[in-house]
Design an enzyme around this catalytic site. Structure first.
Site, PDB file in Angstrom:
ATOM      1  N   ARG A  35       0.846  -1.187   0.000  1.00 40.81           N
ATOM      2  CA  ARG A  35       0.000   0.000   0.000  1.00 40.81           C
ATOM      3  C   ARG A  35       0.888   1.247   0.000  1.00 40.81           C
ATOM      4  O   ARG A  35       2.055   1.188   0.384  1.00 40.81           O
ATOM      5  CB  ARG A  35      -0.892  -0.012   1.236  1.00 40.81           C
ATOM      6  CG  ARG A  35      -1.857  -1.177   1.277  1.00 40.81           C
ATOM      7  CD  ARG A  35      -2.564  -1.262   2.631  1.00 40.81           C
ATOM      8  NE  ARG A  35      -3.481  -2.379   2.670  1.00 40.81           N
ATOM      9  CZ  ARG A  35      -3.158  -3.601   3.107  1.00 40.81           C
ATOM     10  NH1 ARG A  35      -1.940  -3.859   3.544  1.00 40.81           N
ATOM     11  NH2 ARG A  35      -4.046  -4.570   3.106  1.00 40.81           N
ATOM     12  N   LYS A  59      -1.093  -2.683   7.364  1.00 44.35           N
ATOM     13  CA  LYS A  59      -2.328  -2.096   7.841  1.00 44.35           C
ATOM     14  C   LYS A  59      -2.692  -2.707   9.198  1.00 44.35           C
ATOM     15  O   LYS A  59      -2.561  -3.910   9.395  1.00 44.35           O
ATOM     16  CB  LYS A  59      -3.420  -2.398   6.810  1.00 44.35           C
ATOM     17  CG  LYS A  59      -4.687  -1.620   6.967  1.00 44.35           C
ATOM     18  CD  LYS A  59      -5.586  -1.923   5.777  1.00 44.35           C
ATOM     19  CE  LYS A  59      -6.857  -1.136   5.838  1.00 44.35           C
ATOM     20  NZ  LYS A  59      -7.707  -1.413   4.664  1.00 44.35           N
ATOM     21  N   HIS A 137      -2.635   2.612  -5.870  1.00 44.10           N
ATOM     22  CA  HIS A 137      -3.424   1.401  -5.605  1.00 44.10           C
ATOM     23  C   HIS A 137      -3.659   0.593  -6.878  1.00 44.10           C
ATOM     24  O   HIS A 137      -3.923  -0.609  -6.816  1.00 44.10           O
ATOM     25  CB  HIS A 137      -4.746   1.766  -4.918  1.00 44.10           C
ATOM     26  CG  HIS A 137      -5.186   0.751  -3.924  1.00 44.10           C
ATOM     27  ND1 HIS A 137      -4.574   0.584  -2.692  1.00 44.10           N
ATOM     28  CD2 HIS A 137      -6.156  -0.186  -3.975  1.00 44.10           C
ATOM     29  CE1 HIS A 137      -5.158  -0.400  -2.035  1.00 44.10           C
ATOM     30  NE2 HIS A 137      -6.123  -0.886  -2.795  1.00 44.10           N
ATOM     31  N   ARG A 140      -1.266  -2.242  -7.023  1.00 42.36           N
ATOM     32  CA  ARG A 140      -1.716  -3.360  -6.177  1.00 42.36           C
ATOM     33  C   ARG A 140      -2.776  -4.186  -6.904  1.00 42.36           C
ATOM     34  O   ARG A 140      -2.703  -5.416  -6.934  1.00 42.36           O
ATOM     35  CB  ARG A 140      -2.256  -2.764  -4.876  1.00 42.36           C
ATOM     36  CG  ARG A 140      -2.621  -3.713  -3.799  1.00 42.36           C
ATOM     37  CD  ARG A 140      -2.914  -2.898  -2.519  1.00 42.36           C
ATOM     38  NE  ARG A 140      -3.559  -3.697  -1.519  1.00 42.36           N
ATOM     39  CZ  ARG A 140      -2.943  -4.558  -0.712  1.00 42.36           C
ATOM     40  NH1 ARG A 140      -1.638  -4.724  -0.802  1.00 42.36           N
ATOM     41  NH2 ARG A 140      -3.611  -5.250   0.187  1.00 42.36           N
ATOM     42  N   HIS A 163      -4.865  -9.418   2.553  1.00 41.11           N
ATOM     43  CA  HIS A 163      -6.243  -9.067   2.871  1.00 41.11           C
ATOM     44  C   HIS A 163      -6.740  -9.977   3.992  1.00 41.11           C
ATOM     45  O   HIS A 163      -6.462 -11.171   3.982  1.00 41.11           O
ATOM     46  CB  HIS A 163      -7.156  -9.281   1.657  1.00 41.11           C
ATOM     47  CG  HIS A 163      -6.994  -8.243   0.596  1.00 41.11           C
ATOM     48  ND1 HIS A 163      -7.188  -8.518  -0.740  1.00 41.11           N
ATOM     49  CD2 HIS A 163      -6.678  -6.930   0.662  1.00 41.11           C
ATOM     50  CE1 HIS A 163      -6.995  -7.419  -1.434  1.00 41.11           C
ATOM     51  NE2 HIS A 163      -6.679  -6.440  -0.619  1.00 41.11           N
ATOM     52  N   TYR A 172     -11.127  -6.891  -5.919  1.00 42.67           N
ATOM     53  CA  TYR A 172      -9.996  -6.463  -6.755  1.00 42.67           C
ATOM     54  C   TYR A 172     -10.066  -7.121  -8.129  1.00 42.67           C
ATOM     55  O   TYR A 172      -9.685  -6.524  -9.124  1.00 42.67           O
ATOM     56  CB  TYR A 172      -8.668  -6.856  -6.105  1.00 42.67           C
ATOM     57  CG  TYR A 172      -8.148  -5.886  -5.097  1.00 42.67           C
ATOM     58  CD1 TYR A 172      -8.898  -5.530  -3.982  1.00 42.67           C
ATOM     59  CD2 TYR A 172      -6.891  -5.337  -5.238  1.00 42.67           C
ATOM     60  CE1 TYR A 172      -8.407  -4.653  -3.047  1.00 42.67           C
ATOM     61  CE2 TYR A 172      -6.387  -4.452  -4.304  1.00 42.67           C
ATOM     62  CZ  TYR A 172      -7.153  -4.115  -3.208  1.00 42.67           C
ATOM     63  OH  TYR A 172      -6.655  -3.248  -2.287  1.00 42.67           O
TER      64      TYR A 172
END
Length: 189
Positions: A35, A59, A137, A140, A163, A172
């Site tokens: 990220r 994250k 992003h 990603r 995730h 995604y």
């Protein structure tokens, strides 16, 4: 992004200090799926080029190890020779005016690039490559799409992107128009 677009974006970085930094930033984003904020905080102590591993504080403060492809290892090794005295993998770069009105790049204090500067660098590389509105992003998402196109199982893509839910990974991949094209090209009644 399609593989050809990715190559074009990487090749669009100029051969100066800022361009080399931006190319390293793009490689990290495209090959790891980090990220934006993870890229900004990445330090050389987190990178083990010999073992092909990147240690990330992700994250939610979660620690993770991310595998590094040989292309990324090679790119980072070359970049490191230019900035090995600095703490951050993607440091801030300052421009100053030279006497002829040209700009000259200088490393400033050992601080990371800002998230805003990452967005600007990614967009600038995309514009030079003819890929408008490119965002960090998108790198990603592109990684997820390429893994999916190679037949990597959804749960493995989830692990690569770190995730917590497979539903996030599915979102995604839901917008991948190439999958629909490929499906119909091989469809038979």
């Amino acid at each position: 992004l399609e593989p050809g677009q990715i190559k074009a974006v990487l090749d669009a970085c100029p051969d100066n200090l800022t361009g080399r930094r931006d190319r390293a930033l793009l490689y990290v984003g495209m090959y790891t799926g980090l990220r934006n904020t993870e890229i900004t905080q990445l330090q050389w102590v987190d990178v083990d080029l010999d073992r092909h591993v990147l240690h990330v504080l992700g994250k939610g403060g979660k620690h993770a190890d991310v595998g590094l492809a040989q292309d990324l290892v090679d790119e980072l090794a070359g970049w490191r020779t230019l900035c090995d005295t600095h703490k951050y993998v993607v440091p801030a770069v300052r421009r100053r005016w030279a006497s002829e009105g040209e700009t000259e790049d200088l490393f400033i204090e050992d601080r990371p690039i800002t998230p805003q500067a990452v967005r600007k660098a990614v967009r600038r590389a995309g514009d030079r490559a003819g890929v408008s509105e490119l965002r960090p992003h998108d790198l990603r998402r592109s990684l997820a799409g390429m893994l999916d196109a190679r037949g990597v199982p959804l749960d493995q893509i989830q692990k690569v992107l770190r995730h917590s839910s497979v539903a996030t990974t599915q979102r995604y991949l839901a917008d991948n128009p190439a999958k629909a094209v490929d499906l119909m090209q091989t469809f038979e009644l």
